[in-house]
Design a protein around this motif. Structure first.
Motif, PDB file in Angstrom:
ATOM      1  N   SER A  96       0.825  -1.214   0.000  1.00  0.00           N
ATOM      2  CA  SER A  96       0.000   0.000   0.000  1.00  0.00           C
ATOM      3  C   SER A  96       0.856   1.259   0.000  1.00  0.00           C
ATOM      4  CB  SER A  96      -0.974  -0.004   1.175  1.00  0.00           C
ATOM      5  OG  SER A  96      -0.272   0.011   2.394  1.00  0.00           O
ATOM      6  N   SER A  97       1.986   1.261   0.697  1.00  0.00           N
ATOM      7  CA  SER A  97       2.835   2.458   0.706  1.00  0.00           C
ATOM      8  C   SER A  97       3.490   2.676  -0.654  1.00  0.00           C
ATOM      9  CB  SER A  97       3.884   2.368   1.808  1.00  0.00           C
ATOM     10  OG  SER A  97       4.785   1.308   1.560  1.00  0.00           O
ATOM     11  N   VAL A  98       3.914   1.598  -1.311  1.00  0.00           N
ATOM     12  CA  VAL A  98       4.491   1.734  -2.655  1.00  0.00           C
ATOM     13  C   VAL A  98       3.429   2.246  -3.618  1.00  0.00           C
ATOM     14  CG1 VAL A  98       5.418   0.419  -4.617  1.00  0.00           C
ATOM     15  CG2 VAL A  98       6.337   0.054  -2.323  1.00  0.00           C
ATOM     16  N   TYR A  99       2.214   1.744  -3.487  1.00  0.00           N
ATOM     17  CA  TYR A  99       1.131   2.222  -4.350  1.00  0.00           C
ATOM     18  C   TYR A  99       0.838   3.702  -4.086  1.00  0.00           C
ATOM     19  CZ  TYR A  99      -3.406   3.090  -6.333  1.00  0.00           C
ATOM     20  OH  TYR A  99      -4.439   3.653  -7.033  1.00  0.00           O
ATOM     21  N   MET A 100       0.801   4.115  -2.812  1.00  0.00           N
ATOM     22  CA  MET A 100       0.542   5.528  -2.496  1.00  0.00           C
ATOM     23  C   MET A 100       1.604   6.421  -3.133  1.00  0.00           C
ATOM     24  SD  MET A 100      -1.034   5.857   1.377  1.00  0.00           S
ATOM     25  CE  MET A 100       0.534   6.075   2.086  1.00  0.00           C
ATOM     26  N   LEU A 101       2.864   6.007  -3.014  1.00  0.00           N
ATOM     27  CA  LEU A 101       3.936   6.806  -3.614  1.00  0.00           C
ATOM     28  C   LEU A 101       3.810   6.851  -5.131  1.00  0.00           C
ATOM     29  CD1 LEU A 101       6.996   5.728  -1.465  1.00  0.00           C
ATOM     30  CD2 LEU A 101       6.049   8.012  -1.673  1.00  0.00           C
ATOM     31  N   TRP A 102       3.603   5.702  -5.743  1.00  0.00           N
ATOM     32  CA  TRP A 102       3.511   5.636  -7.195  1.00  0.00           C
ATOM     33  C   TRP A 102       2.337   6.456  -7.713  1.00  0.00           C
ATOM     34  CZ3 TRP A 102      -0.403   3.069 -10.044  1.00  0.00           C
ATOM     35  CH2 TRP A 102      -0.185   3.052 -11.408  1.00  0.00           C
ATOM     36  N   ASP A 103       1.188   6.306  -7.079  1.00  0.00           N
ATOM     37  CA  ASP A 103      -0.006   6.998  -7.552  1.00  0.00           C
ATOM     38  C   ASP A 103       0.059   8.506  -7.303  1.00  0.00           C
ATOM     39  OD1 ASP A 103      -2.449   6.630  -8.944  1.00  0.00           O
ATOM     40  OD2 ASP A 103      -3.549   6.990  -7.076  1.00  0.00           O
TER      41      ASP A 103
ATOM     42  N   ALA B  19      -0.363  16.198  -3.791  1.00  0.00           N
ATOM     43  CA  ALA B  19       0.451  14.983  -3.719  1.00  0.00           C
ATOM     44  C   ALA B  19       1.368  14.970  -2.503  1.00  0.00           C
ATOM     45  CB  ALA B  19       1.280  14.841  -4.988  1.00  0.00           C
ATOM     46  N   THR B  20       1.484  16.070  -1.801  1.00  0.00           N
ATOM     47  CA  THR B  20       2.434  16.155  -0.682  1.00  0.00           C
ATOM     48  C   THR B  20       2.096  15.171   0.430  1.00  0.00           C
ATOM     49  OG1 THR B  20       2.772  18.481  -1.175  1.00  0.00           O
ATOM     50  CG2 THR B  20       3.471  17.722   0.990  1.00  0.00           C
ATOM     51  N   PHE B  21       0.858  15.160   0.877  1.00  0.00           N
ATOM     52  CA  PHE B  21       0.490  14.278   1.988  1.00  0.00           C
ATOM     53  C   PHE B  21       0.646  12.798   1.633  1.00  0.00           C
ATOM     54  CE2 PHE B  21      -2.616  11.851   4.471  1.00  0.00           C
ATOM     55  CZ  PHE B  21      -2.128  12.104   5.741  1.00  0.00           C
ATOM     56  N   PRO B  22       0.119  12.318   0.489  1.00  0.00           N
ATOM     57  CA  PRO B  22       0.332  10.901   0.168  1.00  0.00           C
ATOM     58  C   PRO B  22       1.807  10.542   0.024  1.00  0.00           C
ATOM     59  CG  PRO B  22      -1.381  11.803  -1.220  1.00  0.00           C
ATOM     60  CD  PRO B  22      -0.794  12.951  -0.469  1.00  0.00           C
ATOM     61  N   ARG B  23       2.610  11.451  -0.503  1.00  0.00           N
ATOM     62  CA  ARG B  23       4.041  11.163  -0.636  1.00  0.00           C
ATOM     63  C   ARG B  23       4.715  11.082   0.725  1.00  0.00           C
ATOM     64  NH1 ARG B  23       5.308  15.185  -5.636  1.00  0.00           N
ATOM     65  NH2 ARG B  23       4.182  13.943  -7.187  1.00  0.00           N
ATOM     66  N   MET B  24       4.375  12.011   1.601  1.00  0.00           N
ATOM     67  CA  MET B  24       4.975  11.978   2.945  1.00  0.00           C
ATOM     68  C   MET B  24       4.551  10.723   3.688  1.00  0.00           C
ATOM     69  SD  MET B  24       4.864  16.003   4.143  1.00  0.00           S
ATOM     70  CE  MET B  24       4.066  15.542   5.612  1.00  0.00           C
ATOM     71  N   MET B  25       3.257  10.424   3.694  1.00  0.00           N
ATOM     72  CA  MET B  25       2.774   9.251   4.417  1.00  0.00           C
ATOM     73  C   MET B  25       3.278   7.959   3.785  1.00  0.00           C
ATOM     74  SD  MET B  25       1.398  10.386   7.010  1.00  0.00           S
ATOM     75  CE  MET B  25       0.892   8.821   7.630  1.00  0.00           C
ATOM     76  N   GLY B  26       3.267   7.901   2.473  1.00  0.00           N
ATOM     77  CA  GLY B  26       3.773   6.715   1.792  1.00  0.00           C
ATOM     78  C   GLY B  26       5.245   6.490   2.079  1.00  0.00           C
ATOM     79  N   SER B  27       6.023   7.568   2.113  1.00  0.00           N
ATOM     80  CA  SER B  27       7.455   7.450   2.408  1.00  0.00           C
ATOM     81  C   SER B  27       7.695   6.979   3.829  1.00  0.00           C
ATOM     82  CB  SER B  27       8.155   8.801   2.194  1.00  0.00           C
ATOM     83  OG  SER B  27       8.013   9.216   0.866  1.00  0.00           O
ATOM     84  N   VAL B  28       6.982   7.560   4.782  1.00  0.00           N
ATOM     85  CA  VAL B  28       7.151   7.168   6.188  1.00  0.00           C
ATOM     86  C   VAL B  28       6.754   5.705   6.385  1.00  0.00           C
ATOM     87  CG1 VAL B  28       6.250   7.562   8.523  1.00  0.00           C
ATOM     88  CG2 VAL B  28       6.941   9.498   7.115  1.00  0.00           C
TER      89      VAL B  28
END
Length: 186
Positions: A27-34, A44-53
């Motif tokens: 799910s984190s890889v998908y959040m970052l990719w999407d 895109a800032t919040f999904p990238r930050m959360m996906g990265s963490v």
């Protein structure tokens, strides 16, 4: 060897932690990719930050046995904020005395089925839309736990009404999927 014995042998080898970590990783890889498909960069800032963490923390948990000792102790050792050892010991004793793997006498663990349903709901919601995946999830969940038909029907209607409420009140396109029903139904 029958199916249930094979299932129990597989469950002994694969812990629920492995399944949760794999789900978090995917799910984190998908959040970052999407998030790189977003048209508005600030969105895109919040999904990238959360996906990265989530990705970093999941990888730390997966590879914790290979980490250097100072970092491993931070990742692997849980702080004793609340002393609940006695509660867990009592719960483990209760679980050991019970051989039942499902409260509704099914051949697999209820928690595994619910986890599978949740992953299936996520995939189906992506494919056809949350509004249409929710009643299917509710119906299968109700059937699994042997709820009465009246309750299942009521819950299906409520899930549709909630989806319709999100569609109408907030203007969210929950009736649209990414694979099927891409134009929406409503």
């Amino acid at each position: 060897m029958d199916v249930q014995q094979t299932y129990l042998r597989v469950i002994e080898r694969i812990s629920l932690e492995h399944i949760v970590l794999l789900t978090m990783l995917v799910s984190s890889v998908y959040m970052l990719w999407d998030s790189f498909r977003f048209g508005i960069a600030p969105a895109a800032t919040f999904p990238r930050m959360m996906g990265s963490v989530v990705l970093i923390m999941t990888l730390l948990l997966i590879f914790r046995s290979y980490l250097p000792e100072p970092l491993r102790s931070v990742v692997a050792d849980s702080p004793d904020l609340i002393d609940v050892d006695e509660d867990f010991a009592a719960q483990e004793d209760d679980e050991e005395t019970e051989e039942q793997i499902s409260v509704v006498d099914r051949p697999i663990h209820d928690s595994l089925m619910v986890g599978t349903l949740i992953v299936g709901f996520g995939l189906l919601a992506y494919a056809i839309g949350i509004m249409w995946a929710s009643p299917i999830f509710v119906a299968v969940y109700g059937l699994w736990f042997r709820l009465s038909w009246k309750i299942i029907l009521l819950l299906v209607v409520v899930s549709l009404l909630i989806g319709f409420g999100f569609f109408e009140a907030l203007g969210l396109r929950v009736d649209r999927g990414e694979i099927f029903l891409t134009e929406g139904v409503l």
